[in-house]
Design a protein around this motif. Structure first.
Motif, PDB file in Angstrom:
ATOM      1  N   PRO A  68       8.403   4.797   3.229  1.00  0.00           N
ATOM      2  CA  PRO A  68       7.968   5.836   4.174  1.00  0.00           C
ATOM      3  C   PRO A  68       6.998   6.836   3.537  1.00  0.00           C
ATOM      4  N   GLU A  69       6.933   6.873   2.186  1.00  0.00           N
ATOM      5  CA  GLU A  69       6.056   7.836   1.520  1.00  0.00           C
ATOM      6  C   GLU A  69       4.600   7.380   1.483  1.00  0.00           C
ATOM      7  N   LEU A  70       4.354   6.074   1.673  1.00  0.00           N
ATOM      8  CA  LEU A  70       3.017   5.515   1.503  1.00  0.00           C
ATOM      9  C   LEU A  70       2.392   5.128   2.836  1.00  0.00           C
ATOM     10  N   SER A  71       1.067   5.066   2.805  1.00  0.00           N
ATOM     11  CA  SER A  71       0.344   4.499   3.939  1.00  0.00           C
ATOM     12  C   SER A  71       0.345   2.980   3.787  1.00  0.00           C
ATOM     13  N   VAL A  72       0.635   2.286   4.876  1.00  0.00           N
ATOM     14  CA  VAL A  72       0.625   0.821   4.878  1.00  0.00           C
ATOM     15  C   VAL A  72      -0.503   0.372   5.809  1.00  0.00           C
ATOM     16  N   GLU A  73      -1.380  -0.484   5.310  1.00  0.00           N
ATOM     17  CA  GLU A  73      -2.564  -0.898   6.066  1.00  0.00           C
ATOM     18  C   GLU A  73      -2.568  -2.420   6.264  1.00  0.00           C
ATOM     19  N   VAL A  74      -3.106  -2.831   7.386  1.00  0.00           N
ATOM     20  CA  VAL A  74      -3.295  -4.262   7.663  1.00  0.00           C
ATOM     21  C   VAL A  74      -4.766  -4.608   7.386  1.00  0.00           C
ATOM     22  N   VAL A  75      -4.987  -5.638   6.571  1.00  0.00           N
ATOM     23  CA  VAL A  75      -6.340  -6.087   6.261  1.00  0.00           C
ATOM     24  C   VAL A  75      -6.450  -7.560   6.630  1.00  0.00           C
ATOM     25  N   GLU A  76      -7.683  -8.000   6.788  1.00  0.00           N
ATOM     26  CA  GLU A  76      -7.897  -9.406   7.140  1.00  0.00           C
ATOM     27  C   GLU A  76      -8.272 -10.258   5.943  1.00  0.00           C
ATOM     28  N   ASP A  77      -8.952  -9.645   4.967  1.00  0.00           N
ATOM     29  CA  ASP A  77      -9.457 -10.446   3.850  1.00  0.00           C
ATOM     30  C   ASP A  77      -9.745  -9.535   2.665  1.00  0.00           C
TER      31      ASP A  77
END
Length: 672
Positions: free
Chosen positions: A164-173
């Motif tokens: 919960p402390e971090l930013s989580v990002e979705v990437v494609e490549d």
């Protein structure tokens, strides 16, 4: 223990408790503070939950304190115990000690009390305890210099829960990773597919990161210790003052805490300090370096005689050249010296090193210009280099320190918990010491107290007269007003309550009955009306059923109605209790009348008054067995008769016998 099996704990409360690190352990050790850390659980409710958990563990149905007065005695005794605690934790923990009929619970507390009374309440230990509090979990931790990256939606959701402390990002490549690397100091890729991918920046491929949260976010450990640093150090001081054993290497713990700032950052690292100062002071240092260069160049220009031939001047003008060309032609060396001074100042003031120096050299151009101006691109590059180095160094130091502290975390919890539990033990030790307490025996039908002194009286404890009193079965207790009947009844209640709590009692020795309920009825104020009188009779009718498991203490029940009827009613109640095999004491001014009404040989004990001195009663506080005590009016009439008899002899010559005061008081005394 299943949380829902605890009386009063429903599904919602159980879910709240499960948010704790180890709710079962907290309930097992009676840690009210930890239980109160669950969402929506107050300290008062936490104490009730812990008590109910204890009852469930010992199969204890509760209900020992069967009347308001019995509950009041327990609360007053508990308050005396809590007054001797230093920490809020200990005061709340003491609320989990309650009078019980469960033998296993009483023996459990007996064992605790035996250890506790051996403790030495050293003032240095008590003083050190003042800074100890339960460890708390840091709130609102947020880490902005790194993020997690994944291509998978399910992994994304799981990562958000774990981190919960971090930013989580979705990437494609890989291009998405590269974009993130430009905005974060560190990117942790969670997919194995990224193994071997080359991306600029600090990008780490760690598919097992979800299993190592405190390595990925060392700030968790650091923040925990930073938040609790003062409490931990206070606990260390308690251990050292009390000589407690611990699994923690106190020297290692102290060294680790010394490396930790209050905000969770790392202290005591020269390289990290150098880089931090360099980043913070960069703009000011560049500005000062500019001033150094321009001051030197201005001074050189002012001192220089510049001669330009006409053909040269014409040539420069035709080419559109300006002052820069003049500087390059006439003051090249002076300009080079000024720029070198600026570069040296920048390097020296920021204490730059290695590749940082090379970048700093480019902050001021070689081409002559006036005024000398920074190269913004080079300064920006230097800032990026310094910031990245600072963050790498900070992350490395955080990981190293967090690894050390992570191994100390659980032992440190034990360190603090032991200090807090010591406060509970010392509160009991101080109570036992202040009120000359011993552990009571349990067994038999009645009670026996030797050298008992009530701690509830409004006088200094050392001024309280000791009382010896015992009863087998039921008895009446008589005595003069203010002779100590109620305080004797309070003493019996205090001893019984403390003994069934498993704690020491204020007496030289004591034995209490093994009962399931204590019924203590305080003195009523005034005669009851018909409805209240009927309700009282119903209470006592229910009391006589199964009375063998109860101790009944009653203070002047005769005040509920007319004296003649009261004596008959009390006699009837005593008969029922006697037949049921109960134990009890009834305080009454009608002891003689009640005895005459009873259908069995009820014991009448009395607090004997030895007389009046200076208008004050002189009494023997310990009740005398099989003794109907005299009343206060009888003592006063006797005093007047004695005084009148003496004065009548001195004045016999001037009075008739019929007029003698002693004759009146003497005849009145004969009525008693």
């Amino acid at each position: 223990m299943e949380l829902e099996a605890i009386p009063g704990v429903g599904a919602k409360t159980a879910d709240a408790l499960r948010s704790l690190d180890d709710p079962e352990s907290a309930l097992e050790r009676g840690d009210v503070a930890a239980v109160a850390g669950a969402p929506g659980v107050t300290e008062g409710r936490a104490a009730r939950i812990v008590r109910n958990a204890i009852r469930a563990r010992h199969d204890d149905p509760g209900g020992f304190l069967a009347t308001d007065r019995a509950t009041e005695i327990h609360e007053r005794v508990l308050s005396l115990l809590q007054d001797r605690a230093v920490t809020g934790y200990a005061r709340q923990r003491l609320r989990t000690f309650y009078p019980s009929a469960a033998d296993s619970r009483i023996r459990e507390v007996n064992e605790f009390a035996e250890r506790a009374v051996e403790r030495d309440p050293d003032p240095a230990v008590v003083e050190a305890l003042d800074g100890v509090e339960p460890l708390s979990r840091p709130a609102g931790l947020s880490v902005r210099d790194r993020c997690l990256a994944t291509t998978d939606a399910e992994t994304y959701s799981e990562a958000q829960d774990v981190f919960p402390e971090l930013s989580v990002e979705v990437v494609e490549d890989a291009r998405g990773l590269a974009d993130l690397a430009r905005g974060y100091s560190t990117v942790v890729a969670l997919d194995e597919a990224f193994v071997g991918v080359e991306v600029d920046g600090d990008v780490r491929v760690e598919p097992d990161a979800l299993d190592r949260p405190e390595e990925v976010v060392p700030e968790r450990v650091l923040s925990f210790f930073a938040t609790n640093r003062d409490r931990i150090r206070a606990a260390v001081e308690v251990h050292e003052a009390a000589g407690l054993e611990t699994d923690v290497d106190l020297g290692e713990l102290d060294d680790a805490l010394a490396q930790l700032e209050g905000d969770g950052s790392v202290a005591g690292d020269d390289e990290l300090d150098r880089l931090t100062v360099a980043v913070n002071d960069l703009d000011a240092a560049v500005g000062t370096a500019e001033s150094v260069a321009n001051d030197r160049l201005r001074e050189a220009i002012q001192e220089q005689d510049v001669t330009i031939e006409g053909a040269d001047l014409l040539s420069l003008v035709e080419r559109g050249a300006g002052v820069d060309s003049l500087l390059s032609r006439e003051l090249a060396d002076e300009y080079a010296d000024a720029v070198a001074a600026a570069r040296d100042h920048l390097v020296d003031s920021l204490d730059l090193d290695g590749s940082e120096v090379d970048i700093a050299q480019r902050a001021f151009p070689d081409e002559p210009t006036f005024p000398v101006d920074r190269d913004e691109e080079a300064v920006s590059r230097l800032r990026e280099e310094l910031t990245a180095a600072r963050d790498r160094r900070a992350a490395e130091r955080k990981r190293d320190l967090a690894a050390t502290l992570a191994d100390l975390r659980e032992p440190t919890r034990g360190l603090v918990n032991d200090a807090l539990d010591l406060d509970v033990e010392l509160a009991v030790a101080r109570f036992a010491e202040d009120f000359d307490c011993v552990l009571a025996e349990r067994g038999g039908r009645g009670f026996a107290i030797e050298g008992g002194r009530s701690p509830l009286l409004d006088v200094a404890f050392e001024d309280v007269d000791p009382v010896d009193y015992g009863v087998d079965g039921v008895a009446l207790l008589s005595g003069v007003n203010s002779g100590g009947k109620t305080s004797t009844l309070d003493l019996v209640a205090v001893v019984v309550v403390l003994a069934h709590m498993g704690l020491p009692v204020p007496a030289e020795s004591a034995r209490v009955p093994e009962i399931e309920e204590l019924h203590y009825y305080a003195k009523t104020q005034g005669t009851l009306d018909a409805g209240a009188f009927e309700a009282t009779l119903r209470d006592f009718a229910g009391l006589t059923e199964g009375a063998s498991s109860r101790l009944v203490l009653v203070d002047e029940l005769e005040s509920i109605t007319e004296p003649g009827a009261s004596a008959k009613i009390i006699a009837g109640i005593l008969e029922e209790l006697h037949e049921a095999g109960a134990s009890g004491v009834f305080v009454s001014h009608l002891a003689g009348e009640i005895r005459d009404q009873c259908g069995f040989a009820v014991t009448v004990d009395g607090i004997r008054a030895e007389g009046l001195e200076g208008g004050e009663l002189v009494v023997e506080r310990s009740p005398v067995k099989d003794h109907l005590a005299r009343s206060t009016p009888e003592l006063i009439v006797e005093k007047l008769a004695d005084e009148s008899s003496g004065s009548a002899g001195a004045a016999a010559d001037g009075r008739s016998d019929g007029a003698s005061g002693s004759g009146f008081y003497g005849r009145l005394l004969e009525k008693f």
